[in-house]
Design a protein around this motif. Sequence first.
Motif, short mmCIF file in Angstrom:
data_model
loop_
_atom_site.label_atom_id
_atom_site.label_comp_id
_atom_site.label_asym_id
_atom_site.label_seq_id
_atom_site.Cartn_x
_atom_site.Cartn_y
_atom_site.Cartn_z
N ARG A 22 -15.99 13.43 14.79
CA ARG A 22 -16.73 12.46 14.02
C ARG A 22 -18.18 12.85 13.88
NH1 ARG A 22 -13.86 7.52 14.77
NH2 ARG A 22 -11.88 8.03 15.70
N ARG A 164 -3.93 13.09 4.53
CA ARG A 164 -3.47 12.92 5.91
C ARG A 164 -2.20 12.08 5.95
NH1 ARG A 164 -8.56 10.94 9.41
NH2 ARG A 164 -7.04 10.88 11.08
N ARG A 218 -0.54 2.03 7.91
CA ARG A 218 -1.03 3.35 8.30
C ARG A 218 -2.19 3.79 7.41
NH1 ARG A 218 -2.53 5.87 12.11
NH2 ARG A 218 -2.33 8.13 12.15
N GLU A 221 -5.26 2.17 8.61
CA GLU A 221 -5.73 2.80 9.85
C GLU A 221 -6.45 4.12 9.56
OE1 GLU A 221 -2.09 1.10 12.65
OE2 GLU A 221 -2.13 3.21 12.05
N LEU A 222 -5.80 4.91 8.70
CA LEU A 222 -6.39 6.22 8.41
C LEU A 222 -7.69 6.08 7.63
CD1 LEU A 222 -3.23 8.35 7.54
CD2 LEU A 222 -4.64 8.50 9.59
N ARG A 224 -9.83 3.64 7.85
CA ARG A 224 -10.85 3.24 8.80
C ARG A 224 -11.27 4.44 9.65
NH1 ARG A 224 -12.43 0.85 13.63
NH2 ARG A 224 -13.68 -0.98 13.23
N ASP A 225 -10.28 5.21 10.05
CA ASP A 225 -10.55 6.36 10.90
C ASP A 225 -11.41 7.39 10.16
OD1 ASP A 225 -9.98 7.71 13.42
OD2 ASP A 225 -9.02 9.20 12.14
N ALA A 228 -14.81 6.25 9.92
CA ALA A 228 -15.46 6.38 11.23
C ALA A 228 -15.96 7.79 11.46
CB ALA A 228 -14.48 6.00 12.34
N PRO A 234 -20.02 2.88 14.70
CA PRO A 234 -18.83 2.11 14.28
C PRO A 234 -19.18 0.81 13.58
CG PRO A 234 -18.63 2.83 16.56
CD PRO A 234 -19.99 3.24 16.12
N ILE A 237 -18.97 0.81 9.77
CA ILE A 237 -17.74 1.06 9.02
C ILE A 237 -17.56 0.04 7.89
CG2 ILE A 237 -15.22 1.06 9.18
CD1 ILE A 237 -15.49 2.33 11.91
N GLY B 42 -9.61 -2.53 14.27
CA GLY B 42 -9.51 -2.15 15.69
C GLY B 42 -8.12 -1.83 16.15
N GLY B 44 -6.00 0.88 15.03
CA GLY B 44 -5.43 2.19 14.72
C GLY B 44 -5.16 3.06 15.93
N PRO B 45 -4.06 3.80 15.91
CA PRO B 45 -3.82 4.73 16.98
C PRO B 45 -4.82 5.87 16.95
CG PRO B 45 -2.13 4.97 15.27
CD PRO B 45 -3.00 3.83 14.88
N GLY B 46 -5.48 6.02 15.81
CA GLY B 46 -6.54 7.04 15.75
C GLY B 46 -7.67 6.68 16.68
N GLY B 47 -7.57 5.55 17.28
CA GLY B 47 -8.60 5.18 18.25
C GLY B 47 -9.61 4.26 17.61
N ASP B 48 -9.92 3.22 18.29
CA ASP B 48 -10.93 2.32 17.80
C ASP B 48 -12.29 2.85 18.19
OD1 ASP B 48 -11.70 -1.15 18.58
OD2 ASP B 48 -12.64 0.32 17.28
N PRO B 49 -13.09 3.18 17.21
CA PRO B 49 -14.37 3.79 17.54
C PRO B 49 -15.23 2.90 18.42
CG PRO B 49 -13.97 3.81 15.16
CD PRO B 49 -12.90 2.97 15.78
N ASP B 50 -15.09 1.62 18.25
CA ASP B 50 -15.88 0.72 19.11
C ASP B 50 -15.51 0.95 20.56
OD1 ASP B 50 -15.59 -1.91 16.73
OD2 ASP B 50 -17.09 -0.38 16.94
#
Lengths: 250, 1042
Positions: A22, A164, A218, A221-222, A224-225, A228, A234, A237, B42, B44-50
């Motif tokens: 990141r 991704r 998914r 999630e991606l 957001r990731d 990030a 964070p 975001i 908050g 995601g399996p990608g990890g929650d940055p917080d």
Amino acid sequence: MSLGIDQSSPSVGNARCFPTTRWTMVLRAGELEAEGAAAALEQLCRAYWYPLYVYVRRRGHPPGEAEDLIQGFFADFLAHDHVASADPRRGRLRSYLLGALNHYLSDTRDRQCRLKRGGGRPTLSLDVAAGEAGYVHEPIDDLSPDRLFERRWALTLLNQVLERLEAEYRSGDNAALFSAIKGFLTGADESASYASLAPQLGRTEGALRVAVHRLRRRYGELLRDEIAHVVADPTEIDEELRHLTAVLSA
Amino acid sequence: MAGSNVATCATCGTPMPSDAPLGLCPRCLIESGARLVRERTGAGPGGDPDRTSTAALPEAGCIGDYELIEELGRGGMGVVFKARQTSLNRIVAVKTILAGEFATPAALLRFRLEAEAAATLRHPNIVAIYETGELDGRPYFSMEFVEGRNLESLAKERRISPEQAARYVRKIALAIQAAHDRGVLHRDLKPSNVLVDQDDEPRITDFGLAKRLQVDSDLTLSGQLLGSPNFMPPEQVSSHHGKVSVRSDIYALGATLYLLLTGHPPFQAPTVPETLRKVTDEEPPSPRMENREVPADLATICLKCLEKSPDRRYGSAREVAEELQRFGNGEPILAQPVGTTTKLWKFCRRKPVLAGLSAAVAALVLVLLVGLPIAWMAVREQRDQARALLYVADMNFAFQALKENNLVRVRDLLERHRPKPGEPDLRGWEWGHLWHESQSDEVATLPRLGDAVTGLAYSPDGRHLVSGGGDRSLRVWNVTTRQEITRIECAGLPTQLGFTPDGRHLVSIVDSLTGKASVLHVWEAGTWCEEKRVRHEEGIRSFAMAADGRLLAFQFSDGSVTLNDFVSGEQVATLVQPYRGGYGHRGLAVAANAPVLAALEPAGIGIWDLHSLRKVKQVPSSDDPARFRAHPMALSPDGRHLLAAAPQSSVTDLQGDAKPVVLTESTGNAVGAAFSPNGDKLALADVDRTIRIWDTTSWTLFATLRGQESDATELAFSPDGALLASGGADGSIRFWNPKATPIRRQSADVPSEFRGFSATQGSTVLFWLSEREVEIRTGIPEPQVIRAELPYVPESSAAVSPDARFVCAERSRGQYDIWEVTTMQRRGTLEGNHAFVFNHRSFSPDGNLIVGGDTATEERVIWTVADGRERARIRFGGGERNWFSDSWGIDSRKVMLAAGRNLGLWDIERNRVVLVMPHGAQVARAVMSPDRRLIASLDAETNVQLWDAQTGNRLSLLGRRGASRQFLYPLSFSQDSRRLAVAGGLNGFRLYDLLTGHELGVPEMNFLPRGCYFSEDGRWLGLGSAPGFVYLDSTPFTQAEP
């Protein structure tokens, strides 16, 4: 989950280089992780160079010169110790890169040495030919270089996310499913579509709804990731997401 | 659904762009994405940055009385949370140190200083500190919670009117004045450190660099840049910390005002060195150039705060506030706008050569240059000047990087200054010295892994090294050829490796990437085929194999420790039961040659006998066991000594009750540890990129190995103990020689009976052994040694000529003989009965003359060495006895005479004092540059000044050496006359670049030298002190043609 012995080459596996780290890591790299952070920065630059290229082109530089400028910029950018000097409060990668590029452009103009190809320092290997091929397809409109950059940045980010997502489906042998249901990502919930699509995929309508639900989840999630990856904190975001929405909805 | 070839989006109806990702409408994509993100924040399996960012927080989300609610922000060192103080049920802000358990002692100290400084302040425009405290070694403080934004983000968000900016800064100035009144400097004042509350009141926070005026601890480390370059005054940039004063905060007030008026700081550049250069070198453009709405008076106030010279700024923050008040009231302000003369003056200062085009201006330059830190030497072009300043800045950074053992950075900084054709070569002794020091100590490396090294194990026959990596592979290396023999791809992350004592099997632990399970693999050595695997649902944090190879010990992620039979896999015993708070701890070690096991327990470290399976000892640990997650534990091969790297690296003798030995040289944050196979050495990899090796009989530090580019978390000795392998977080695997002490700082082999030493300009070094004996060394680093013994004990003084041929010794009061060193034949006697010869510097550089005094007439006398006859005599001064400071000019034709506050230059041939250089204090030392153009002097106030040797004009005050006035040691010019070394001061010595007048930074010294001497060939800088003589090497480089 099998272990095997490979005496030939390293496993190819996930050769596609998605940013695995990141912007925050780059910004907060202390002395301990500076090396890793430099690599992370390079990776981020590699993923997000195209919006910068488009920006330079829109500012009126012809293709060859734009290529030189972008190569020179990255050489300069990566050679300077931006990692060590980065201030965690500097904000997003997007604005940081654009700011640095603007500095570089004005410096370069001042020095009147536009043909600096990195001066022997390590450069990123960017596929600039593909960049130019992409640029000629940029919409011809009256977007200013800044606006074009913002728009291209947002699209690049979306592309990263979708690539991704697609890669995940492909690695699970679900490429066909992805291709069939990706259209649902744009949000429309059309019952008719489920009903007509389910038999084509050999699924029940309920199973298809579950698959679409998973895909959307998914995707969220991606997305957001990925965001990030490019913000400094964070807490930014949501703000960045609003910004991207505004840019693409304009 | 929307197809990919339609012209408009079926959902939103907007035209579909040709570049739509995967043919999907970007607008709809991002809108649905935004919705999805908001729905699932908050998750995601990608990890929650917080969560990632607060991972270093106390587990319960509490610090003492404070319940953490959310993170508000973080800076270079601290992180601030919004929190609820449970006992008072109020919302507060809690700041704690960011690095937490890994914080360096300096960072901790600085943090505490902030709390301490800020806690003394009470002012409506300063954020109040409620309480300071410490929890588990992590200092924190609570303060008022200010709802609002900081000034920087406010200024970015909306335009602030000049009047409003003035109002803000006036209040900030009053608050800063209140801090100054309490003796506290802020030193890092900037818009982002000013919060604006709901009532639109500015509130200063973050006294992170605050310094108490009266506390003279130089915590900020000399040469280390602290603060934010954009808002830093030049005196802070040029690391003259001594000069940082209240006027430095005035500068920051100006810079803050500047940002509010223009939207950006006064100086901006893409890189830090460039910014720093601008800060020291350029005048800020008027804010009116950027924003025509800024009234002229306000611009004047702003620019006066930003003056380069502190003396030209406002004298106090109150004055700034008063001026801003006048501006606000529409009254005339006191400050004058920068007029033509000043502009010209400034122009001259920046561009002396351009200015030199006009004779009148040249005269002005000459006048103005006096007292400026820019040396007189012609700086041909401004570009060269900028480059010279950059060089100075980079050398300072390089010395700093060297202290941090960041050798790669040192070399990068040095590379920048290899001159290209046509460029002036700015390099000097320091460049070669840094180059020399930045060479890595490693003896070999392996090709770098794609990710961090997570495990290392040597096969018992010493032929193979196996590495585990974050790239999920195990690699087997041939140690001799350094080739990779085979590679095993793992399904998860290999975390630990070890060979069975018979060498027949390799055991590895591989952590699952998805759950907490671990898999134990057993591989056959040689074929590297898998023989067995056992899956453990509770993750294995640590494993160790007993000396006889029959038992395997596991430490699981729930904290439990079990012993299992290696062959059958059956559990033999449970040594530690799962316990609360034990999650994720790593602390398990087994002695290589003895049946001893050490494992972390809730209350400390337990020691077990593996024969009886009974616990034999408990080593208490006062520290939070959580620290053992990151810091290693190790047992010596004989099981007698236990190393625990937390809370500091200490060694406990398990056979006695003696207190643990603390390895003080360690940073206290070791990340890897290993005992050598025969137990004579202990290696610790530290977070400062070093590997330190201790001798285990005396627990003294044996060697410090440098060259790591990241943490070395894995260490493994070869079975014969001849090599030490290290694995780094950067994927590097390096080999080191643990038995050799790397030689960096050469020290002369000083005779044991040595009583004192001296050296002349050049490289002759003398050691006085007794009153009669002297040892003379010429030609360091491989010196020729000459010993001489006088036939009598000199009455008061004696001197040796620089060519080491003669000794001049006082036979009886006022009478001196000259002896030939090699034969000890008397060559002559100095004419007169009241002679006084000062010291070794009394001999002229060519060795033909001696200068001394006549104690009867108070005159200076020169004798010829060959026959002892008087050659010249002069009176200078009124009998002040700082004669000992007299010294020869480089050409042996002039002598610098010190008389009270005057330094005179005596031309022997003309027999008169041709120049007098008046000082502000008694002259203590003087030296002439080898090119004869400069004289450097040190006075009793420790001012180091530079003079023109032709005209006697004072060229610049280089600085105050500082520290005690008691010790005024000799100065030394480098042979190229471009560097001046001054011994003494807090850093051991100072090194000045005479082109710019700036300090270049110096290496860390562990003693205070009493003299420094450049060797004639520039190869080394000698430093003498009571315990001996040390010389710092410099790798020779070919000086480019100027």
